[in-house]
Design an enzyme around this catalytic site. Structure first.
Site, mmCIF file in Angstrom:
data_model
loop_
_atom_site.group_PDB
_atom_site.id
_atom_site.type_symbol
_atom_site.label_atom_id
_atom_site.label_comp_id
_atom_site.label_asym_id
_atom_site.label_seq_id
_atom_site.Cartn_x
_atom_site.Cartn_y
_atom_site.Cartn_z
ATOM 1 N N HIS A 57 0.849 -1.199 0.000
ATOM 2 C CA HIS A 57 0.000 0.000 0.000
ATOM 3 C C HIS A 57 0.879 1.240 0.000
ATOM 4 O O HIS A 57 1.500 1.590 1.008
ATOM 5 C CB HIS A 57 -0.911 0.024 1.228
ATOM 6 C CG HIS A 57 -1.923 1.136 1.189
ATOM 7 N ND1 HIS A 57 -3.258 0.931 0.895
ATOM 8 C CD2 HIS A 57 -1.798 2.474 1.390
ATOM 9 C CE1 HIS A 57 -3.900 2.084 0.924
ATOM 10 N NE2 HIS A 57 -3.021 3.041 1.215
ATOM 11 N N HIS A 59 1.552 5.350 -2.246
ATOM 12 C CA HIS A 59 1.072 6.385 -3.169
ATOM 13 C C HIS A 59 2.281 6.957 -3.908
ATOM 14 O O HIS A 59 2.832 7.994 -3.525
ATOM 15 C CB HIS A 59 0.305 7.474 -2.411
ATOM 16 C CG HIS A 59 -0.992 6.999 -1.844
ATOM 17 N ND1 HIS A 59 -2.194 7.122 -2.514
ATOM 18 C CD2 HIS A 59 -1.268 6.341 -0.688
ATOM 19 C CE1 HIS A 59 -3.162 6.583 -1.783
ATOM 20 N NE2 HIS A 59 -2.622 6.103 -0.673
ATOM 21 N N GLN A 152 -9.460 9.123 -5.666
ATOM 22 C CA GLN A 152 -9.126 9.787 -4.402
ATOM 23 C C GLN A 152 -10.290 10.608 -3.843
ATOM 24 O O GLN A 152 -10.523 10.629 -2.633
ATOM 25 C CB GLN A 152 -7.913 10.707 -4.616
ATOM 26 C CG GLN A 152 -7.578 11.635 -3.465
ATOM 27 C CD GLN A 152 -6.819 10.970 -2.342
ATOM 28 O OE1 GLN A 152 -5.671 10.605 -2.506
ATOM 29 N NE2 GLN A 152 -7.473 10.807 -1.195
ATOM 30 N N HIS A 210 -9.237 1.615 -0.129
ATOM 31 C CA HIS A 210 -9.121 2.360 1.116
ATOM 32 C C HIS A 210 -10.481 2.210 1.802
ATOM 33 O O HIS A 210 -11.504 2.628 1.255
ATOM 34 C CB HIS A 210 -8.896 3.848 0.835
ATOM 35 C CG HIS A 210 -7.522 4.196 0.379
ATOM 36 N ND1 HIS A 210 -6.963 3.668 -0.760
ATOM 37 C CD2 HIS A 210 -6.599 5.050 0.916
ATOM 38 C CE1 HIS A 210 -5.745 4.179 -0.911
ATOM 39 N NE2 HIS A 210 -5.496 5.014 0.086
ATOM 40 N N GLU A 213 -11.016 4.407 6.654
ATOM 41 C CA GLU A 213 -9.881 5.126 7.231
ATOM 42 C C GLU A 213 -10.446 6.273 8.058
ATOM 43 O O GLU A 213 -10.420 7.434 7.676
ATOM 44 C CB GLU A 213 -8.938 5.640 6.145
ATOM 45 C CG GLU A 213 -7.650 6.209 6.689
ATOM 46 C CD GLU A 213 -6.731 6.761 5.622
ATOM 47 O OE1 GLU A 213 -5.638 7.235 5.977
ATOM 48 O OE2 GLU A 213 -7.088 6.732 4.422
ATOM 49 N N ASP A 309 2.511 3.372 2.880
ATOM 50 C CA ASP A 309 1.479 4.345 2.536
ATOM 51 C C ASP A 309 2.059 5.628 1.956
ATOM 52 O O ASP A 309 1.785 5.978 0.810
ATOM 53 C CB ASP A 309 0.601 4.659 3.740
ATOM 54 C CG ASP A 309 -0.732 5.306 3.370
ATOM 55 O OD1 ASP A 309 -0.992 5.464 2.165
ATOM 56 O OD2 ASP A 309 -1.515 5.628 4.276
ATOM 57 N N TRP A 315 0.759 14.114 3.166
ATOM 58 C CA TRP A 315 0.208 13.502 4.364
ATOM 59 C C TRP A 315 1.260 13.112 5.399
ATOM 60 O O TRP A 315 0.957 12.933 6.555
ATOM 61 C CB TRP A 315 -0.607 12.259 3.984
ATOM 62 C CG TRP A 315 -1.782 12.607 3.143
ATOM 63 C CD1 TRP A 315 -3.031 12.996 3.567
ATOM 64 C CD2 TRP A 315 -1.849 12.625 1.709
ATOM 65 N NE1 TRP A 315 -3.847 13.257 2.493
ATOM 66 C CE2 TRP A 315 -3.146 13.037 1.334
ATOM 67 C CE3 TRP A 315 -0.928 12.326 0.697
ATOM 68 C CZ2 TRP A 315 -3.545 13.149 0.005
ATOM 69 C CZ3 TRP A 315 -1.328 12.442 -0.626
ATOM 70 C CH2 TRP A 315 -2.616 12.862 -0.964
#
Length: 420
Positions: A57, A59, A152, A210, A213, A309, A315
């Site tokens: 997982h 991005h 997203q 996802h 979350e 992630d 983030w």
């Protein structure tokens, strides 16, 4: 004559003094005390030889973009999404590819040779998708990159969202993604799970969503994901990522939910570094840990893996591509400090992560790809404790990276010498 022979290796299952024979990019034999002629012989000196690390997982389209166009000052999930929204109009394919390739270099140096990356499909241009497909092509000789079509902003919340996902899949993206808890209503989230699972079934593709979350115990889209997996016969092809709302669900509901997940064959990916950072932000005290119920899921037979992630993106301003750092945080947050639990955390970034990604030829056994990492550690627990140096990294028998073991030299009264 063999292409490569590794001698005197310790394997993750505890076997010692093992030899690993390599021919034509594959492992041909694994046995104790193996000594046969080879073009190259590497003495592992008792150190740990492990399958490569896998990140199920990530991005990749956002990585190494920290500070663009501004820093996430609060460090929260919602501000991170806002910063990403501001950055998207400024993205170029060249910059996205270059950042992905740079991260690929970091990954290989850390023994990370397989990554599943969620790629934002919310913009009709599909610029991130095209960039990541190009990065995948260029990294193929040394790193396996799986791509997830990830809406997203919500597949139903975004105008043309479903069409964007379909077009991304047409371009060659590997996995169907989703984010049901980010749709406008719970009902829309439920509808999005059904819609996207049906799309995956229609195309014969895996699903990785996802899911939940959130700190909200009423965010229960994993229940719908497990149901749709069972209904559509997608067992073994579906993963729920994050699942953080489970940390706040009451035990009675979870006593029904976890068996449902196990029965459906849905796997789970926790993201310890990010879950512990982004969740629980609305709490004062008591303060929730933020990660899903890893030990309980594992005990029920669910395949659980850990993902990184984010690395230096809107983030998360930290990270280095080190999956042992991820395993270390997962171990701490889940309080998995038993001997078995610590080894399970090592498996969460190796064998279990490979299972989630559906990788073939993975492992240290005859017939597997000769892809492995020699760590400066004697066992998986020590590897996590030390975030062990990756002494050598091979992919299909070819050496990709090597790092000299760090040896501090001390000058202390009565204690001079090298520190092992």
């Amino acid at each position: 004559m063999l292409d490569l022979l590794i001698t005197h290796a310790t394997l993750p299952d505890g076997r010692t003094d093992m030899g690993v024979a390599v021919q034509g990019g594959r492992i041909t034999e694994v046995s104790a005390g193996l000594t046969v002629p080879a073009h190259e012989t590497v003495d592992a000196q008792g150190q740990l030889l492990t399958p490569p690390f896998c990140d199920p997982h990530f991005h990749m389209d956002a990585t190494l973009s920290h500070g663009l166009p501004r820093v996430n000052q609060s460090g929260t999930l919602l501000e991170g999404i806002a910063v990403w929204g501001q950055l998207k109009p400024l993205l170029t394919e060249e910059a996205l590819v270059e950042r992905a390739l740079a991260y690929g270099d970091w990954a290989v140096a850390k023994g990370l040779l397989a990554i599943r990356s969620h790629v934002d499909t919310s913009d009709a241009s599909l610029l991130p998708v095209r960039a990541m497909l190009e990065a995948k092509r260029r990294m193929a000789p040394y790193l396996d990159l799986q791509l997830v079509a990830f809406p997203q902003d919500g597949v139903l919340r975004t105008p043309g969202g479903l069409d964007n996902v379909r077009r991304a899949l047409d371009l060659g993206v590997d996995v169907v993604g989703g984010i049901p808890h980010f749709e406008r209503t719970y009902a829309e989230g439920t509808a999005s799970v059904k819609l996207l699972c049906e799309l995956a079934a229609e195309r014969g593709l895996p699903v990785d969503m996802h899911c939940d979350e959130s700190d909200d115990p009423l965010s229960r889209h994993i229940e719908t994901l497990a149901f749709e997996t069972h209904r559509l016969g997608l067992q073994g092809r579906v993963n729920g990522s994050h699942l953080t709302s489970m940390h706040s669900m009451d035990n009675y509901f979870v006593s029904k939910l976890i068996p449902l997940i196990a029965e459906s064959g849905v796997s789970a990916v926790a993201n310890p570094l990010i879950n512990i950072t982004l969740q629980g932000r609305h709490d004062t005290y008591p303060k929730r840990r933020g990660m899903t119920r890893v030990p309980e899921l594992m005990a029920a037979g669910v395949t659980v893996a850990f993902g990184h992630d984010c690395v230096m993106d809107p983030w998360y301003p930290l990270g280095s591509g080190d999956m042992l750092e991820v395993a270390h945080m997962g171990l701490l947050v889940a309080q998995m400090t038993s001997q078995a639990g610590m080894r399970q955390c090592f498996e969460a970034v190796t064998t279990n992560a490979a299972k989630v990604m559906g990788l073939s030829g993975f492992g240290i056994a005859p017939g597997c790809d000769a892809s492995f990492v020699l760590l400066q550690a004697r066992d998986p627990i020590e590897a996590i404790r030390l975030r062990a140096t990756r002494l050598k990294v091979w992919r299909k028998g070819l050496l990709l990276s090597e790092t000299a073991p760090p040896v501090p030299h001390l000058s202390l009264p009565g204690r001079t010498g090298a520190l092992a």
